[in-house]
Design a protein around this motif. Structure first.
Motif, short mmCIF file in Angstrom:
data_model
loop_
_atom_site.label_atom_id
_atom_site.label_comp_id
_atom_site.label_asym_id
_atom_site.label_seq_id
_atom_site.Cartn_x
_atom_site.Cartn_y
_atom_site.Cartn_z
N LEU A 33 -9.23 12.03 4.18
CA LEU A 33 -8.32 13.40 4.23
C LEU A 33 -7.95 12.86 5.62
CD1 LEU A 33 -6.98 15.84 2.94
CD2 LEU A 33 -8.67 16.94 4.20
N LEU A 34 -8.01 12.53 6.12
CA LEU A 34 -7.25 11.73 7.46
C LEU A 34 -6.30 11.43 7.72
CD1 LEU A 34 -9.89 12.79 10.68
CD2 LEU A 34 -7.87 14.09 9.70
N ARG A 35 -6.23 10.23 6.39
CA ARG A 35 -5.00 8.76 6.41
C ARG A 35 -3.99 9.64 5.87
NH1 ARG A 35 -6.09 3.14 7.57
NH2 ARG A 35 -8.08 3.19 7.51
N GLY A 36 -4.59 10.77 4.53
CA GLY A 36 -3.68 11.44 4.19
C GLY A 36 -2.51 12.14 5.62
N ILE A 37 -3.75 13.06 6.11
CA ILE A 37 -3.03 13.68 7.30
C ILE A 37 -2.04 12.79 8.71
CG2 ILE A 37 -3.63 14.83 9.30
CD1 ILE A 37 -5.56 16.11 7.23
N ASP A 38 -2.93 11.37 8.76
CA ASP A 38 -2.18 11.35 9.28
C ASP A 38 -0.54 10.40 9.00
OD1 ASP A 38 -1.90 9.32 12.22
OD2 ASP A 38 -2.04 7.83 10.29
N GLN A 87 -3.08 23.91 7.07
CA GLN A 87 -3.68 23.70 5.55
C GLN A 87 -1.91 23.38 4.71
OE1 GLN A 87 -3.91 28.74 5.58
NE2 GLN A 87 -5.04 27.80 4.06
N ASN A 88 -0.99 23.60 5.61
CA ASN A 88 -0.01 23.05 5.21
C ASN A 88 -0.30 21.06 5.21
OD1 ASN A 88 1.47 25.20 4.27
ND2 ASN A 88 2.95 25.30 6.56
N LEU A 89 -0.82 20.35 5.87
CA LEU A 89 -1.07 19.53 6.10
C LEU A 89 -2.13 18.61 5.27
CD1 LEU A 89 -1.66 19.15 10.16
CD2 LEU A 89 0.47 17.84 8.89
N ARG A 90 -2.88 19.41 5.24
CA ARG A 90 -3.94 19.74 3.90
C ARG A 90 -3.15 19.24 3.02
NH1 ARG A 90 -9.95 20.21 5.02
NH2 ARG A 90 -9.88 20.73 3.04
N ARG A 91 -2.52 19.87 2.04
CA ARG A 91 -1.83 20.30 0.95
C ARG A 91 -1.12 19.29 0.58
NH1 ARG A 91 -1.48 25.66 -1.96
NH2 ARG A 91 -3.02 25.40 -2.12
N MET A 92 -0.09 18.84 1.34
CA MET A 92 0.84 17.57 1.46
C MET A 92 0.36 16.11 1.78
SD MET A 92 4.15 16.95 4.36
CE MET A 92 3.20 17.63 5.40
N ALA A 93 -1.02 16.05 2.55
CA ALA A 93 -2.05 14.77 3.23
C ALA A 93 -2.41 14.61 1.06
CB ALA A 93 -2.62 15.29 3.32
N ILE A 94 -2.99 15.36 0.79
CA ILE A 94 -3.20 15.52 -1.19
C ILE A 94 -2.22 15.29 -1.47
CG2 ILE A 94 -4.62 16.93 -2.82
CD1 ILE A 94 -6.37 18.43 -0.69
N ARG A 95 -1.17 15.70 -1.62
CA ARG A 95 0.58 15.54 -2.94
C ARG A 95 0.05 14.02 -2.45
NH1 ARG A 95 2.90 19.35 -5.13
NH2 ARG A 95 1.24 21.36 -5.25
N LEU A 96 0.73 14.07 -1.39
CA LEU A 96 1.16 12.53 -1.02
C LEU A 96 0.29 11.00 -1.13
CD1 LEU A 96 2.40 12.66 3.06
CD2 LEU A 96 3.55 12.42 0.48
N MET A 97 -1.90 11.74 -0.96
CA MET A 97 -2.74 10.21 -1.54
C MET A 97 -2.06 10.45 -3.22
SD MET A 97 -5.11 11.88 1.13
CE MET A 97 -6.69 10.42 0.69
N ALA A 98 -2.18 11.31 -3.50
CA ALA A 98 -2.44 11.78 -5.36
C ALA A 98 -0.59 10.39 -5.69
CB ALA A 98 -1.82 12.97 -5.90
N ARG A 99 0.43 10.83 -4.68
CA ARG A 99 1.27 10.21 -5.66
C ARG A 99 0.85 8.41 -4.92
NH1 ARG A 99 6.43 12.11 -2.24
NH2 ARG A 99 5.61 13.91 -2.98
N ASP A 100 0.20 7.96 -4.13
CA ASP A 100 0.16 7.06 -3.74
C ASP A 100 -0.78 6.20 -5.12
OD1 ASP A 100 1.79 6.55 -1.99
OD2 ASP A 100 0.36 6.64 -0.71
N ASP A 101 -2.35 7.11 -5.37
CA ASP A 101 -2.45 6.51 -6.50
C ASP A 101 -1.57 6.25 -7.90
OD1 ASP A 101 -4.88 7.00 -5.29
OD2 ASP A 101 -5.32 8.34 -5.00
#
Length: 471
Positions: free
Chosen positions: A27-32, A450-464
């Protein structure tokens, strides 16, 4: 043959790359990727001395705090231990294997000093929010509002009756929370010569905490009463991104008023104003609906707060027909109820302190009416109270009959889910910091996480999805 582990702990040289030991799915990859603190130093520059020994990097401290709030590490002492041991945390905080982690007291010194003076936590929150908007996670068409009660760091054993005189002691020995509370009392009543006179001039609370006197004594969730604050969320309904957060006492009137503060702040800073606002019945008061409809031109997708129904079988207010042109009500028998029945030399508004206008029937009409027993059996005439914001209430009632309103009620669950996530995953069910400033800091950091976690998950799902499409 049985193998035996060669630990290699006595090697003189190592070939080690920290980046290789943090999984790409962490998760920290997406948050970063989602976090941009490029202008943080510029924002804090006026609060640092141009000379002297270099301080600890403020970006490093902010990154450590984000790790703590994203992963529910509530103690800063434990946070320092976790960052020291966890390779992913070290990588996110830009630490090498040999770099030292600062003492936990460093956070307290900066929080009570330059962090609060510069409001840097608000700056970080808005920076993350701006990135959410750039990624298309904010639509701006519909917002939802709600509040959740969070326990304060104040024991029930420290409670004293609000009517009792309290000796807070000399200023030098007072805690930050007490000094903040007394300063707020003085600012709210500048005429008073001291805090004691200020406290006596207002209605005292039922109980006051000696350790955190600004917290509210409440039993709203049910069960024994406790001291608490309220965190108020204003979220965008597109992806559940938190648009603003405000800390208030655990009191309904303060929670409702914070909505105006957050709507105005989002409009001023982000140039966003929703077309509809979704909330529960607490936000359906006449004054709040009037503010939404008449001042902000926002469609209130909010249940109207209605007066309690009559306990007898008398006609309810809804059975009286309003005539806008004649400025009167008509009872079921067809008789008029008016706010005035004679001309006054000086015109009067007839508006009460509760922002209502009272319409009365004629006593002569009621005396010979066959429906009197069902209309006003215990009084000589009937009264109907109308709010000056009744047009806004009628608009809210009209919206409540539409399919869009039903959709809004379903979407409102997103803000309740955020509160559940806040308490169960981020473990913010009780505050660590005291005073309104402490609640403000904790709620802002939690909302940022919370905003960072949600955005990170969206970005990582988009990359997948991109990788699957490419393959």
């Amino acid at each position: 043959m049985m193998g035996q582990l060669d630990s290699g702990q006595n090697k003189l040289f190592y070939s080690f790359n920290l980046d290789n030991h943090v999984p790409q799915t962490h998760l920290l990859r997406g948050i970063d990727r989602a976090l941009d603190l490029g202008d943080l130093r510029q924002h804090l520059a006026p609060f640092y001395s141009p000379i002297g020994r270099p301080s600890i990097d403020p970006e490093f401290m902010i990154r450590m705090l984000i790790v703590g709030y994203c992963f529910g590490i509530r103690s800063e002492r434990r946070l320092c231990e976790e960052v020291h041991l966890n390779l992913a945390y070290r990588w996110f905080c830009r630490l090498g294997l040999d770099d030292a982690v600062p003492e936990h007291s460093t956070f307290s010194k900066n929080r009570h000093g330059r962090f609060r003076d510069s409001d840097v936590l608000r700056h970080v929150f808005e920076s993350v929010l701006g990135r959410c908007m750039a990624e298309g996670l904010v639509r701006g068409e519909g917002f939802a509002i709600d509040a959740s009660i969070i326990k304060a760091d104040a024991s029930r054993s420290s409670a004293v009756p609000g009517t009792d005189p309290i000796d807070w002691g000399p200023t030098a020995k007072q805690s930050r929370a007490v000094r903040e509370y007394l300063q707020a009392l003085e600012e709210s009543n500048p005429v008073a010569s001291d805090a004691a006179e200020s406290a006596e001039s207002s209605t005292p609370p039922k109980m006051i905490s000696l350790s955190d006197p600004a917290s509210s004594w409440t039993a709203a969730p049910g069960g024994p009463a406790f001291f608490a604050y309220s965190t108020n969320y204003l979220i965008d309904l597109e992806a559940g991104i938190i648009m603003d957060v405000e800390a208030t006492p655990a009191n309904r009137s303060h929670e409702v008023e914070s909505t105006k503060t957050m709507i105005d702040r989002v409009e001023q800073r982000l140039c966003l104003k929703p077309a509809r606002l979704v909330g529960d019945t607490a936000y359906g008061t006449a004054a709040m609906l009037g503010w939404m409809v008449e001042q902000k031109e926002i469609a209130p997708h909010v249940p109207v707060w209605e007066r309690y129904a009559r306990k007898d079988d008398a006609f309810s207010t809804s059975e009286f027909k309003w005539n806008e042109t004649a400025n009167e009500y008509r009872c079921p028998a067809g008789k008029a109820l008016r706010s005035e029945r004679r001309q006054f030399k000086n015109s009067r508004t007839h508006v009460t302190k509760a922002d209502t206008i009272i319409y009365r029937s004629s006593q002569l009409d009621c005396a010979g009416c066959s429906m009197k027993e069902r209309c006003c059996p215990k009084t000589p005439f009937r009264k109907v109270t109308r709010s000056i914001h009744e047009a806004a209430r009628d608009e809210a009632r009209r919206i409540a009959t539409t399919s869009a309103y039903k959709q809004s009620r379903r979407e409102r669950k997103k803000v309740e889910m955020l509160f559940a996530h806040l308490k169960r995953i981020l473990k913010l069910d009780r505050l660590r910091l005291r005073g309104p400033s402490g609640a403000h800091d904790e709620f802002l950091l939690a909302a940022t996480a919370q905003n960072l976690r949600r955005m990170a998950i969206r970005l990582m799902a988009r990359d997948d999805k991109s990788e699957i499409a490419t393959a």
